[in-house]
Write a protein that holds these residues in place. Structure first.
Motif, PDB file in Angstrom:
ATOM      1  N   GLN A   1       0.753  -1.231   0.002  1.00  0.00           N
ATOM      2  CA  GLN A   1      -0.035  -0.009  -0.004  1.00  0.00           C
ATOM      3  C   GLN A   1       0.906   1.166   0.049  1.00  0.00           C
ATOM      4  O   GLN A   1       1.857   1.220   0.547  1.00  0.00           O
ATOM      5  CB  GLN A   1      -0.911  -0.030   1.285  1.00  0.00           C
ATOM      6  CG  GLN A   1      -0.348  -0.037   2.424  1.00  0.00           C
ATOM      7  CD  GLN A   1      -1.417   0.081   3.631  1.00  0.00           C
ATOM      8  OE1 GLN A   1      -2.512  -0.246   3.336  1.00  0.00           O
ATOM      9  NE2 GLN A   1      -0.861   0.100   5.049  1.00  0.00           N
ATOM     10  N   ILE A   2       0.404   2.302  -0.821  1.00  0.00           N
ATOM     11  CA  ILE A   2       1.294   3.455  -0.769  1.00  0.00           C
ATOM     12  C   ILE A   2       0.914   4.494   0.444  1.00  0.00           C
ATOM     13  O   ILE A   2      -0.384   4.289   0.794  1.00  0.00           O
ATOM     14  CB  ILE A   2       0.988   4.374  -2.042  1.00  0.00           C
ATOM     15  CG1 ILE A   2       1.854   5.304  -2.139  1.00  0.00           C
ATOM     16  CG2 ILE A   2      -0.432   4.814  -2.215  1.00  0.00           C
ATOM     17  CD1 ILE A   2       1.864   6.041  -3.482  1.00  0.00           C
ATOM     18  N   GLU A   3       1.767   4.906   0.917  1.00  0.00           N
ATOM     19  CA  GLU A   3       1.578   5.785   2.409  1.00  0.00           C
ATOM     20  C   GLU A   3       1.902   7.183   2.035  1.00  0.00           C
ATOM     21  O   GLU A   3       2.715   7.730   1.331  1.00  0.00           O
ATOM     22  CB  GLU A   3       2.763   5.381   3.135  1.00  0.00           C
ATOM     23  CG  GLU A   3       2.863   3.910   3.737  1.00  0.00           C
ATOM     24  CD  GLU A   3       1.619   3.328   4.436  1.00  0.00           C
ATOM     25  OE1 GLU A   3       0.745   4.461   4.968  1.00  0.00           O
ATOM     26  OE2 GLU A   3       1.355   2.254   4.784  1.00  0.00           O
ATOM     27  N   PRO A   4       0.533   8.013   2.248  1.00  0.00           N
ATOM     28  CA  PRO A   4       0.783   9.381   1.865  1.00  0.00           C
ATOM     29  C   PRO A   4       1.551  10.432   3.194  1.00  0.00           C
ATOM     30  O   PRO A   4       1.770  11.296   2.767  1.00  0.00           O
ATOM     31  CB  PRO A   4      -1.109   9.833   2.068  1.00  0.00           C
ATOM     32  CG  PRO A   4      -1.414   8.623   3.070  1.00  0.00           C
ATOM     33  CD  PRO A   4      -0.750   7.318   2.905  1.00  0.00           C
ATOM     34  N   GLY A   5       1.393   9.580   4.402  1.00  0.00           N
ATOM     35  CA  GLY A   5       2.208  10.194   5.297  1.00  0.00           C
ATOM     36  C   GLY A   5       3.236   9.496   5.918  1.00  0.00           C
ATOM     37  O   GLY A   5       3.829   8.453   5.389  1.00  0.00           O
ATOM     38  N   GLU A   6       3.820   9.843   7.159  1.00  0.00           N
ATOM     39  CA  GLU A   6       5.006   9.055   7.880  1.00  0.00           C
ATOM     40  C   GLU A   6       4.671   7.574   8.035  1.00  0.00           C
ATOM     41  O   GLU A   6       3.454   7.193   8.590  1.00  0.00           O
ATOM     42  CB  GLU A   6       5.397   9.739   9.154  1.00  0.00           C
ATOM     43  CG  GLU A   6       6.385   9.360   9.801  1.00  0.00           C
ATOM     44  CD  GLU A   6       6.352   8.191  10.850  1.00  0.00           C
ATOM     45  OE1 GLU A   6       7.314   7.329  11.120  1.00  0.00           O
ATOM     46  OE2 GLU A   6       5.087   7.966  11.019  1.00  0.00           O
ATOM     47  N   VAL A   7       5.526   6.715   7.729  1.00  0.00           N
ATOM     48  CA  VAL A   7       5.437   5.223   8.010  1.00  0.00           C
ATOM     49  C   VAL A   7       6.764   4.589   8.585  1.00  0.00           C
ATOM     50  O   VAL A   7       7.857   4.850   7.910  1.00  0.00           O
ATOM     51  CB  VAL A   7       4.765   4.323   6.866  1.00  0.00           C
ATOM     52  CG1 VAL A   7       5.577   4.534   5.653  1.00  0.00           C
ATOM     53  CG2 VAL A   7       4.665   2.953   7.273  1.00  0.00           C
ATOM     54  N   LEU A   8       6.946   3.926   9.732  1.00  0.00           N
ATOM     55  CA  LEU A   8       8.353   3.488  10.026  1.00  0.00           C
ATOM     56  C   LEU A   8       9.170   4.503  10.197  1.00  0.00           C
ATOM     57  O   LEU A   8      10.534   3.982   9.837  1.00  0.00           O
ATOM     58  CB  LEU A   8       8.539   2.166   9.139  1.00  0.00           C
ATOM     59  CG  LEU A   8       7.659   0.760   9.176  1.00  0.00           C
ATOM     60  CD1 LEU A   8       8.210  -0.149   8.442  1.00  0.00           C
ATOM     61  CD2 LEU A   8       7.235   0.358  10.575  1.00  0.00           C
ATOM     62  N   GLY A   9       9.027   5.713  10.330  1.00  0.00           N
ATOM     63  CA  GLY A   9       9.758   6.649  10.593  1.00  0.00           C
ATOM     64  C   GLY A   9      10.400   7.287   9.342  1.00  0.00           C
ATOM     65  O   GLY A   9      11.218   8.060   9.506  1.00  0.00           O
ATOM     66  N   ILE A  10       9.743   6.896   8.115  1.00  0.00           N
ATOM     67  CA  ILE A  10       9.982   7.585   6.878  1.00  0.00           C
ATOM     68  C   ILE A  10       8.763   8.523   6.392  1.00  0.00           C
ATOM     69  O   ILE A  10       7.552   8.068   6.214  1.00  0.00           O
ATOM     70  CB  ILE A  10      10.108   6.522   5.747  1.00  0.00           C
ATOM     71  CG1 ILE A  10      11.385   5.569   6.011  1.00  0.00           C
ATOM     72  CG2 ILE A  10      10.376   7.122   4.516  1.00  0.00           C
ATOM     73  CD1 ILE A  10      11.339   4.289   5.105  1.00  0.00           C
ATOM     74  N   THR A  11       9.119   9.663   6.200  1.00  0.00           N
ATOM     75  CA  THR A  11       8.141  10.842   5.868  1.00  0.00           C
ATOM     76  C   THR A  11       8.370  11.244   4.391  1.00  0.00           C
ATOM     77  O   THR A  11       9.456  11.448   4.023  1.00  0.00           O
ATOM     78  CB  THR A  11       8.410  11.938   6.655  1.00  0.00           C
ATOM     79  OG1 THR A  11       8.214  11.515   8.052  1.00  0.00           O
ATOM     80  CG2 THR A  11       7.296  12.842   6.229  1.00  0.00           C
ATOM     81  N   PRO A  12       7.533  10.749   3.501  1.00  0.00           N
ATOM     82  CA  PRO A  12       7.862  11.358   2.147  1.00  0.00           C
ATOM     83  C   PRO A  12       7.872  12.556   2.075  1.00  0.00           C
ATOM     84  O   PRO A  12       7.399  13.510   2.411  1.00  0.00           O
ATOM     85  CB  PRO A  12       6.330  10.800   1.619  1.00  0.00           C
ATOM     86  CG  PRO A  12       5.633   9.904   2.525  1.00  0.00           C
ATOM     87  CD  PRO A  12       6.003  10.217   3.553  1.00  0.00           C
ATOM     88  N   GLY A  13       9.164  12.787   1.132  1.00  0.00           N
ATOM     89  CA  GLY A  13       9.595  14.028   0.861  1.00  0.00           C
ATOM     90  C   GLY A  13       9.082  14.330  -0.822  1.00  0.00           C
ATOM     91  O   GLY A  13       8.112  13.554  -0.985  1.00  0.00           O
ATOM     92  N   ALA A  14       9.237  15.657  -1.120  1.00  0.00           N
ATOM     93  CA  ALA A  14       8.965  16.035  -2.585  1.00  0.00           C
ATOM     94  C   ALA A  14       9.558  15.188  -3.292  1.00  0.00           C
ATOM     95  O   ALA A  14      10.862  14.508  -3.469  1.00  0.00           O
ATOM     96  CB  ALA A  14       9.389  17.187  -3.009  1.00  0.00           C
ATOM     97  N   GLY A  15       8.644  14.417  -4.370  1.00  0.00           N
ATOM     98  CA  GLY A  15       9.137  13.438  -5.276  1.00  0.00           C
ATOM     99  C   GLY A  15       9.240  12.212  -4.826  1.00  0.00           C
ATOM    100  O   GLY A  15      10.097  11.168  -5.328  1.00  0.00           O
ATOM    101  N   GLN A  16       9.158  11.709  -3.617  1.00  0.00           N
ATOM    102  CA  GLN A  16       9.170  10.437  -3.030  1.00  0.00           C
ATOM    103  C   GLN A  16       7.910   9.729  -2.878  1.00  0.00           C
ATOM    104  O   GLN A  16       6.832  10.376  -2.629  1.00  0.00           O
ATOM    105  CB  GLN A  16       9.933  10.550  -1.517  1.00  0.00           C
ATOM    106  CG  GLN A  16      11.157  11.003  -1.436  1.00  0.00           C
ATOM    107  CD  GLN A  16      11.874  10.850  -0.013  1.00  0.00           C
ATOM    108  OE1 GLN A  16      11.127  11.224   0.973  1.00  0.00           O
ATOM    109  NE2 GLN A  16      13.029  10.304   0.165  1.00  0.00           N
TER     110      GLN A  16
END
Length: 256
Positions: free
Chosen positions: A217-232
């Motif tokens: 599943q694609i995560e729109p926000g922080e998951v397991l300490g990873i926060t999506p940045g621009a282009g991520q």
């Protein structure tokens, strides 16, 4: 050492087919192809023997057992293709009959091809054809997939070992893998950056054995300490213990 690729014509001569894409073409199982791999070193050491009767290009002889072949390094290849060594023809030695001997037959074909021109021989027919170039390009793509998926699995193994995120970057693309265990279950998050083609993302996710598109599943926000940045883009999934064990077992690292 440079590899020497058999052309489709040469494979046909030897009664062979193209191997699967994960088998490099120069590793096709035949004594003549294996012997041809020595050609670049033989030339460098002064030991390569030219096919003198076909002199419009530089071709060298390949001999092993009863088999004979012709090969050379071609620089007049399409754009974006590096100069490659090719084994362009193969056949059998017939010492008792020049009309049937491999080099005699090859010379006769090149002389016929030159009829009506000012040249005595024409070896254009020996050159790699479009199918050979397409096979080379497809191989490179397949090898790229194998290499990328190997990197993904290695990142996952290192993360499982360190219990933290592990990152790899190359040519403007980045990957982060993070394996986190809690309540007796393992979760995996993979972040991709710079992968503009959805097919590349599919290659990354397909690197994890036993997982399907529905596993992620694609995560729109922080998951397991990873926060999506621009282009991520960040994808997560539950990681079956047998899947992690299989990757650790296959990994080049000493994690077990």
């Amino acid at each position: 050492m440079s590899s020497v690729r058999p052309t489709k014509r040469c494979l046909d001569d030897l009664g062979l087919r193209f191997p699967p894409l994960d088998v490099p073409l120069h590793e096709s199982e035949h004594d003549l192809i294996a012997k041809a791999q020595r050609l670049p070193d033989e030339l460098a050491s002064g030991g390569a023997e030219r096919v003198l009767a076909i002199d419009d290009r530089v071709w060298f002889k390949v001999k092993v057992g009863e088999y004979r072949g012709a090969g050379g390094c071609l620089v007049d290849v399409p754009e974006n293709i590096p100069p490659l060594w090719w084994l362009v023809a193969g056949g059998l030695r017939r010492a008792d009959s020049k009309d049937q001997d491999f080099y005699g037959v090859l010379e006769a074909k090149c002389r016929r091809a030159a009829k009506g021109t000012s040249a005595s021989v024409n070896s254009d027919g020996l050159l790699p054809q479009d199918i050979d170039i397409r096979r080379w390009r497809t191989e490179q793509a397949a090898l790229g997939v194998v290499a990328l998926q190997r990197v993904v699995r290695e990142l996952i193994c290192r993360s499982a070992h360190s219990s933290g995120p592990v990152e790899a970057t190359s040519h403007g693309q980045g990957l982060i893998a993070w394996v986190k265990s809690q309540d007796g279950e393992s979760y995996l998050a993979i972040s991709t950056e710079g992968f503009l083609d959805p097919r590349e993302v599919a290659v990354v996710l397909n690197a994890v054995p036993g997982m399907t598109a529905e596993s992620w599943q694609i995560e729109p926000g922080e998951v397991l300490g990873i926060t999506p940045g621009a282009g991520q883009l960040v994808y997560s999934a539950m990681l079956p213990p047998e899947t992690l064990a299989a990757m650790l077992d296959d990994s080049s690292g000493e994690y077990l």
